[in-house]
Motif scaffolding. Structure first.
Motif, PDB file in Angstrom:
ATOM      1  N   LYS A 128      -2.560 -11.488   6.164  1.00 51.77           N
ATOM      2  CA  LYS A 128      -2.940 -12.314   7.114  1.00 51.77           C
ATOM      3  C   LYS A 128      -3.424 -11.873   8.414  1.00 51.77           C
ATOM      4  O   LYS A 128      -3.183 -11.365   9.320  1.00 51.77           O
ATOM      5  CB  LYS A 128      -2.273 -13.718   7.244  1.00 51.77           C
ATOM      6  N   GLU A 129      -1.920 -10.147   8.590  1.00 48.03           N
ATOM      7  CA  GLU A 129      -2.482 -10.394  10.016  1.00 48.03           C
ATOM      8  C   GLU A 129      -3.007  -9.214  10.091  1.00 48.03           C
ATOM      9  O   GLU A 129      -3.337  -7.778  11.017  1.00 48.03           O
ATOM     10  CB  GLU A 129      -0.912  -8.918  10.500  1.00 48.03           C
ATOM     11  N   GLY A 130      -3.978  -8.464   8.933  1.00 45.89           N
ATOM     12  CA  GLY A 130      -5.120  -7.913   8.766  1.00 45.89           C
ATOM     13  C   GLY A 130      -4.898  -6.589   8.031  1.00 45.89           C
ATOM     14  O   GLY A 130      -5.533  -5.710   7.568  1.00 45.89           O
ATOM     15  N   LYS A 131      -3.942  -5.908   6.953  1.00 46.80           N
ATOM     16  CA  LYS A 131      -3.259  -5.103   6.510  1.00 46.80           C
ATOM     17  C   LYS A 131      -4.562  -5.726   5.049  1.00 46.80           C
ATOM     18  O   LYS A 131      -4.775  -6.291   4.217  1.00 46.80           O
ATOM     19  CB  LYS A 131      -1.563  -5.302   5.586  1.00 46.80           C
ATOM     20  N   THR A 132      -4.718  -4.443   4.903  1.00 45.08           N
ATOM     21  CA  THR A 132      -5.998  -4.577   3.159  1.00 45.08           C
ATOM     22  C   THR A 132      -4.882  -3.682   2.012  1.00 45.08           C
ATOM     23  O   THR A 132      -4.118  -2.997   1.762  1.00 45.08           O
ATOM     24  CB  THR A 132      -7.040  -3.603   2.886  1.00 45.08           C
ATOM     25  N   ILE A 133      -4.859  -5.398   1.265  1.00 37.97           N
ATOM     26  CA  ILE A 133      -4.054  -4.690   0.296  1.00 37.97           C
ATOM     27  C   ILE A 133      -4.359  -4.876  -1.561  1.00 37.97           C
ATOM     28  O   ILE A 133      -5.328  -5.855  -1.147  1.00 37.97           O
ATOM     29  CB  ILE A 133      -2.857  -5.649   0.655  1.00 37.97           C
ATOM     30  N   ILE A 134      -4.411  -4.182  -2.525  1.00 42.73           N
ATOM     31  CA  ILE A 134      -4.716  -3.954  -3.208  1.00 42.73           C
ATOM     32  C   ILE A 134      -3.473  -3.823  -4.396  1.00 42.73           C
ATOM     33  O   ILE A 134      -2.428  -3.230  -4.351  1.00 42.73           O
ATOM     34  CB  ILE A 134      -5.888  -2.138  -3.762  1.00 42.73           C
ATOM     35  N   MET A 135      -3.287  -4.749  -4.971  1.00 41.00           N
ATOM     36  CA  MET A 135      -2.135  -4.666  -5.988  1.00 41.00           C
ATOM     37  C   MET A 135      -2.271  -4.872  -7.592  1.00 41.00           C
ATOM     38  O   MET A 135      -3.967  -5.127  -7.959  1.00 41.00           O
ATOM     39  CB  MET A 135      -1.378  -6.228  -5.695  1.00 41.00           C
ATOM     40  N   VAL A 136      -1.860  -4.349  -8.066  1.00 45.74           N
ATOM     41  CA  VAL A 136      -2.080  -4.591  -9.559  1.00 45.74           C
ATOM     42  C   VAL A 136      -0.332  -4.739 -10.332  1.00 45.74           C
ATOM     43  O   VAL A 136      -0.083  -5.552 -10.475  1.00 45.74           O
ATOM     44  CB  VAL A 136      -1.564  -2.932 -10.494  1.00 45.74           C
ATOM     45  N   THR A 137      -1.010  -6.017 -11.176  1.00 44.11           N
ATOM     46  CA  THR A 137       0.166  -6.955 -11.672  1.00 44.11           C
ATOM     47  C   THR A 137      -0.696  -6.986 -13.252  1.00 44.11           C
ATOM     48  O   THR A 137      -2.306  -7.412 -13.216  1.00 44.11           O
ATOM     49  CB  THR A 137       0.245  -8.204 -10.697  1.00 44.11           C
ATOM     50  N   HIS A 138      -0.084  -8.176 -14.091  1.00 48.79           N
ATOM     51  CA  HIS A 138      -0.823  -8.357 -15.045  1.00 48.79           C
ATOM     52  C   HIS A 138      -0.181  -9.848 -15.489  1.00 48.79           C
ATOM     53  O   HIS A 138      -0.699 -10.484 -16.465  1.00 48.79           O
ATOM     54  CB  HIS A 138       0.184  -7.610 -16.695  1.00 48.79           C
ATOM     55  N   GLU A 139       0.583 -10.300 -13.766  1.00 44.15           N
ATOM     56  CA  GLU A 139       0.992 -11.772 -14.368  1.00 44.15           C
ATOM     57  C   GLU A 139      -0.284 -12.579 -13.633  1.00 44.15           C
ATOM     58  O   GLU A 139      -0.403 -12.151 -11.908  1.00 44.15           O
ATOM     59  CB  GLU A 139       2.417 -11.852 -12.686  1.00 44.15           C
ATOM     60  N   PRO A 140      -0.211 -13.755 -13.808  1.00 39.99           N
ATOM     61  CA  PRO A 140      -1.640 -14.383 -13.540  1.00 39.99           C
ATOM     62  C   PRO A 140      -0.831 -14.929 -11.793  1.00 39.99           C
ATOM     63  O   PRO A 140      -1.489 -15.052 -11.197  1.00 39.99           O
ATOM     64  CB  PRO A 140      -2.023 -14.896 -15.070  1.00 39.99           C
ATOM     65  N   GLU A 141       0.064 -15.509 -12.260  1.00 39.07           N
ATOM     66  CA  GLU A 141       0.818 -16.157 -10.474  1.00 39.07           C
ATOM     67  C   GLU A 141       0.667 -15.616 -10.033  1.00 39.07           C
ATOM     68  O   GLU A 141       0.839 -15.679  -8.408  1.00 39.07           O
ATOM     69  CB  GLU A 141       2.520 -17.016 -11.753  1.00 39.07           C
ATOM     70  N   ILE A 142       1.324 -14.274 -10.224  1.00 39.63           N
ATOM     71  CA  ILE A 142       1.542 -12.740  -9.243  1.00 39.63           C
ATOM     72  C   ILE A 142      -0.302 -13.058  -8.160  1.00 39.63           C
ATOM     73  O   ILE A 142      -0.149 -12.807  -7.391  1.00 39.63           O
ATOM     74  CB  ILE A 142       2.142 -11.798  -9.225  1.00 39.63           C
ATOM     75  N   ALA A 143      -1.307 -13.093  -9.729  1.00 37.46           N
ATOM     76  CA  ALA A 143      -2.541 -12.543  -9.181  1.00 37.46           C
ATOM     77  C   ALA A 143      -3.328 -13.760  -7.746  1.00 37.46           C
ATOM     78  O   ALA A 143      -3.835 -13.432  -6.934  1.00 37.46           O
ATOM     79  CB  ALA A 143      -3.592 -12.054  -9.706  1.00 37.46           C
ATOM     80  N   ALA A 144      -2.567 -15.061  -8.055  1.00 37.36           N
ATOM     81  CA  ALA A 144      -2.724 -15.977  -7.697  1.00 37.36           C
ATOM     82  C   ALA A 144      -2.825 -15.475  -5.666  1.00 37.36           C
ATOM     83  O   ALA A 144      -3.314 -16.590  -5.413  1.00 37.36           O
ATOM     84  CB  ALA A 144      -2.706 -17.243  -8.197  1.00 37.36           C
ATOM     85  N   TYR A 145      -1.690 -15.369  -5.578  1.00 36.16           N
ATOM     86  CA  TYR A 145      -1.052 -14.866  -4.339  1.00 36.16           C
ATOM     87  C   TYR A 145      -2.829 -14.191  -3.591  1.00 36.16           C
ATOM     88  O   TYR A 145      -3.313 -14.151  -2.483  1.00 36.16           O
ATOM     89  CB  TYR A 145      -0.368 -13.979  -3.292  1.00 36.16           C
ATOM     90  N   ALA A 146      -3.600 -13.219  -4.532  1.00 35.06           N
ATOM     91  CA  ALA A 146      -4.772 -12.626  -3.684  1.00 35.06           C
ATOM     92  C   ALA A 146      -5.519 -13.299  -3.486  1.00 35.06           C
ATOM     93  O   ALA A 146      -6.130 -14.674  -4.144  1.00 35.06           O
ATOM     94  CB  ALA A 146      -4.796 -11.340  -4.510  1.00 35.06           C
ATOM     95  N   THR A 147      -6.777 -12.858  -2.723  1.00 29.44           N
ATOM     96  CA  THR A 147      -7.990 -13.529  -2.738  1.00 29.44           C
ATOM     97  C   THR A 147      -8.920 -12.913  -3.521  1.00 29.44           C
ATOM     98  O   THR A 147     -10.587 -14.127  -3.435  1.00 29.44           O
ATOM     99  CB  THR A 147      -8.532 -12.981  -0.999  1.00 29.44           C
ATOM    100  N   ARG A 148      -8.714 -11.853  -4.078  1.00 24.92           N
ATOM    101  CA  ARG A 148      -9.767 -11.962  -5.214  1.00 24.92           C
ATOM    102  C   ARG A 148      -8.671 -11.109  -6.228  1.00 24.92           C
ATOM    103  O   ARG A 148      -7.937 -10.406  -6.251  1.00 24.92           O
ATOM    104  CB  ARG A 148     -10.639 -10.938  -4.571  1.00 24.92           C
ATOM    105  N   GLN A 149      -9.412 -11.665  -7.267  1.00 28.22           N
ATOM    106  CA  GLN A 149      -9.351 -10.838  -8.828  1.00 28.22           C
ATOM    107  C   GLN A 149     -10.608 -10.128  -9.579  1.00 28.22           C
ATOM    108  O   GLN A 149     -11.728 -10.423 -10.000  1.00 28.22           O
ATOM    109  CB  GLN A 149      -8.430 -11.930  -9.521  1.00 28.22           C
ATOM    110  N   ILE A 150      -9.953  -9.096  -9.499  1.00 28.90           N
ATOM    111  CA  ILE A 150     -10.362  -8.474 -10.521  1.00 28.90           C
ATOM    112  C   ILE A 150      -9.844  -8.132 -11.860  1.00 28.90           C
ATOM    113  O   ILE A 150      -8.414  -7.305 -12.302  1.00 28.90           O
ATOM    114  CB  ILE A 150     -10.680  -6.443  -9.668  1.00 28.90           C
ATOM    115  N   VAL A 151     -10.489  -8.042 -13.229  1.00 30.67           N
ATOM    116  CA  VAL A 151      -9.990  -8.200 -14.804  1.00 30.67           C
ATOM    117  C   VAL A 151     -10.926  -6.740 -14.954  1.00 30.67           C
ATOM    118  O   VAL A 151     -12.234  -6.538 -15.167  1.00 30.67           O
ATOM    119  CB  VAL A 151     -10.565  -9.176 -15.094  1.00 30.67           C
TER     120      VAL A 151
END
Length: 231
Positions: A192-215
């Motif tokens: 929200k402060e402007g950082k671009t974040i790219i995260m790897v996860t296998h957990e859908p509940e963690i991926a839900a925090y992101a605004t874009r999901q790539i499978v």
């Protein structure tokens, strides 16, 4: 929005004896400034390989990778290390803190590599440890910190050079659920402060925090969906 990352037709293969194992198959992807992207997929899907290529820890077998419109293939090892240190902050599942250094000294490390003066290093390290709510623990060794506190130190270390991109590889994988939520809330605030974040996860509940999901499955992008606001 400013385009930070552009991947064009990226492939990655490894030799295994006489056989060639293709891990990534013609991946094309763009990430804009300020996005929060989750890369998901089962074990062996290629998601960590993709993350390593984005983080310049690995090179693609073919294809083009542009970071802020500069083609990465044209960079020598020295310049690659410089770009990694200044433009990308890394957060890993296992924290990778140096056990003999306290929290403050661990956060200072990227600044040492960047040639920042000692007094400025300490000032910045204290500033970012305060930002992740570890002001009272900055002189503690990793062995004296909880898992969540170690991950906060790792996040402070990732932020201290003010990179444009934070890469987080399974950032909650070694944490209990409650602590994982705290870390994800921190990453959400940074986004929200402007950082671009790219995260790897296998957990859908963690991926839900992101605004874009790539499978990714079998080295291919099978889904790329955006949602407003994350969690």
């Amino acid at each position: 929005m400013k385009k930070l990352i552009k991947l064009e037709d990226i492939t990655k293969s490894y030799r295994n004896g006489d056989q060639e194992l293709q891990v990534l198959k013609h991946i094309s992807l763009e990430v804009e400034e300020g996005e929060f992207v989750a890369i998901m997929g089962p074990s062996g899907s290629g998601k960590s390989t993709l993350m390593n290529i984005i983080g310049m820890l690995d090179r693609p077998s073919s294809g083009r990778y542009y970071l802020e419109e500069q083609e990465v293939a044209g960079l020598g090892e020295k310049n690659l290390a410089k770009v990694r240190n200044h433009q990308i902050g890394f957060v890993f599942q296992q924290f990778f803190l140096l056990s003999k250094l306290n929290a403050l000294q661990n956060v200072e490390l990227p600044l040492i590599y960047a040639g920042v003066h000692q007094s400025k290093r300490k000032e910045l390290a204290k500033q970012f440890l305060t930002k992740v709510e570890l002001k009272e623990r900055m002189h503690h060794l990793p062995s004296e910190l909880s898992g969540g506190q170690k991950q906060r130190v790792a996040i402070a270390r990732a932020l201290v050079n003010s990179p444009s991109i934070i890469l987080a590889d399974e950032p909650t994988g070694a944490l209990d659920t409650k602590t994982g939520v705290q870390i994800m809330n921190l990453l959400t605030d940074l986004n929200k402060e402007g950082k671009t974040i790219i995260m790897v996860t296998h957990e859908p509940e963690i991926a839900a925090y992101a605004t874009r999901q790539i499978v990714i499955r079998d080295g291919l992008i099978t889904e790329d969906s955006s949602q407003k606001g994350g969690q």
